[in-house]
Scaffold this motif. Structure first.
Motif, PDB file in Angstrom:
ATOM      1  N   ASN A   1       0.870  -1.280   0.145  1.00 57.43           N
ATOM      2  CA  ASN A   1      -0.080   0.038  -0.113  1.00 57.43           C
ATOM      3  C   ASN A   1       0.764   1.156   0.071  1.00 57.43           C
ATOM      4  O   ASN A   1       0.468   2.293  -0.861  1.00 57.43           O
ATOM      5  CB  ASN A   1      -0.973   0.153   1.051  1.00 57.43           C
ATOM      6  CG  ASN A   1      -2.064  -1.065   1.007  1.00 57.43           C
ATOM      7  OD1 ASN A   1      -2.487  -1.237  -0.156  1.00 57.43           O
ATOM      8  ND2 ASN A   1      -2.664  -1.583   2.018  1.00 57.43           N
TER       9      ASN A   1
ATOM     10  N   LYS B   1       2.308   1.467  -3.248  1.00 62.72           N
ATOM     11  CA  LYS B   1       1.362   1.915  -4.323  1.00 62.72           C
ATOM     12  C   LYS B   1       1.075   3.591  -4.173  1.00 62.72           C
ATOM     13  O   LYS B   1       0.863   4.188  -5.547  1.00 62.72           O
ATOM     14  CB  LYS B   1      -0.201   1.021  -3.870  1.00 62.72           C
ATOM     15  CG  LYS B   1      -1.386   1.502  -4.781  1.00 62.72           C
ATOM     16  CD  LYS B   1      -2.607   1.061  -4.149  1.00 62.72           C
ATOM     17  CE  LYS B   1      -3.109   1.551  -3.141  1.00 62.72           C
ATOM     18  NZ  LYS B   1      -4.415   1.362  -2.596  1.00 62.72           N
ATOM     19  N   GLU B   2       0.940   4.029  -3.119  1.00 59.16           N
ATOM     20  CA  GLU B   2       0.728   5.492  -2.844  1.00 59.16           C
ATOM     21  C   GLU B   2       1.891   6.273  -3.592  1.00 59.16           C
ATOM     22  O   GLU B   2       1.833   7.233  -4.130  1.00 59.16           O
ATOM     23  CB  GLU B   2       0.583   5.852  -1.336  1.00 59.16           C
ATOM     24  CG  GLU B   2      -0.747   5.360  -0.989  1.00 59.16           C
ATOM     25  CD  GLU B   2      -0.865   5.656   0.584  1.00 59.16           C
ATOM     26  OE1 GLU B   2      -0.407   6.648   1.229  1.00 59.16           O
ATOM     27  OE2 GLU B   2      -1.339   4.952   1.320  1.00 59.16           O
TER      28      GLU B   2
END
Length: 193
Positions: A180, A183-184
């Motif tokens: 995550n 991904k960010e």
């Protein structure tokens, strides 16, 4: 006469560096270094007392910097405070040191039994196990080893600071912030890819 001596010493170091990185310290002999340097094995002893002295010449400065890095990163400023800005800072500092001491670090990491590799592994694994919020010691050790493998792979593939920094940044984000966080960082929607 001094120029020739310096040229021979530099040739020995250059050849040893390449062989240590390719084969590992343990699988490189003085005979191999001598043959590829186009000098006799006995002539190496005019410049270096042993294979260990050649290793120390190549790895010693890198070891010093690794110890400084560990002292820097394993402090209250970093441990347990893995945020995007800390990941950026880690990547930037690592990239600079990794590029400046690339061959010495690679030699240490590519040695299968060397004390320098063990020192790096023990410090990274030990500190990660200490601060990682999961309970499974085996999983924490495996995650640490994946980080070490990733660092080695980056150094084998890249030598310029820009690419090293880019790759380190993704590895550090993934290591500390997971998929995550990565991904960010990349602005990617993992569900649609």
């Amino acid at each position: 006469m001094q120029v020739k001596k310096d040229d021979i010493q530099n040739k020995i170091l250059t050849v040893a560096e390449r062989l240590f990185i390719k084969n590992g310290y343990e699988n490189t002999s003085l005979k191999m270094i001598a043959e590829r340097s186009y000098i006799s094995k006995s002539n190496i002893y005019r410049y270096y007392k042993s294979k260990e002295e050649i290793y120390e010449t190549l790895v010693g400065p890198a070891r010093t910097e690794i110890i400084k890095l560990m002292s820097f990163f394993f402090t209250e400023d970093f441990i347990g405070k893995y945020t995007p800005d800390k990941c950026e800072e880690i990547s930037t500092v690592l990239a600079k040191v990794f590029c400046e001491y690339r061959s010495g670090i690679l030699i240490a990491l590519r040695s299968s039994e060397g004390t320098d590799r063990k020192m790096v592994e023990q410090n990274i694994i030990g500190k990660f196990i200490e601060v990682c919020p999961i309970d499974d010691e085996g999983a924490k050790e495996m995650i640490s080893k994946i980080l070490i493998y990733g660092l080695t792979d980056i150094l084998l593939k890249y030598s310029d600071e820009e690419n090293v920094a880019k790759e380190l940044n993704m590895l550090i984000y993934y290591h500390y912030l997971g998929l995550n966080g990565l991904k960010e960082k990349l602005g990617v929607d993992l569900k649609n890819n």
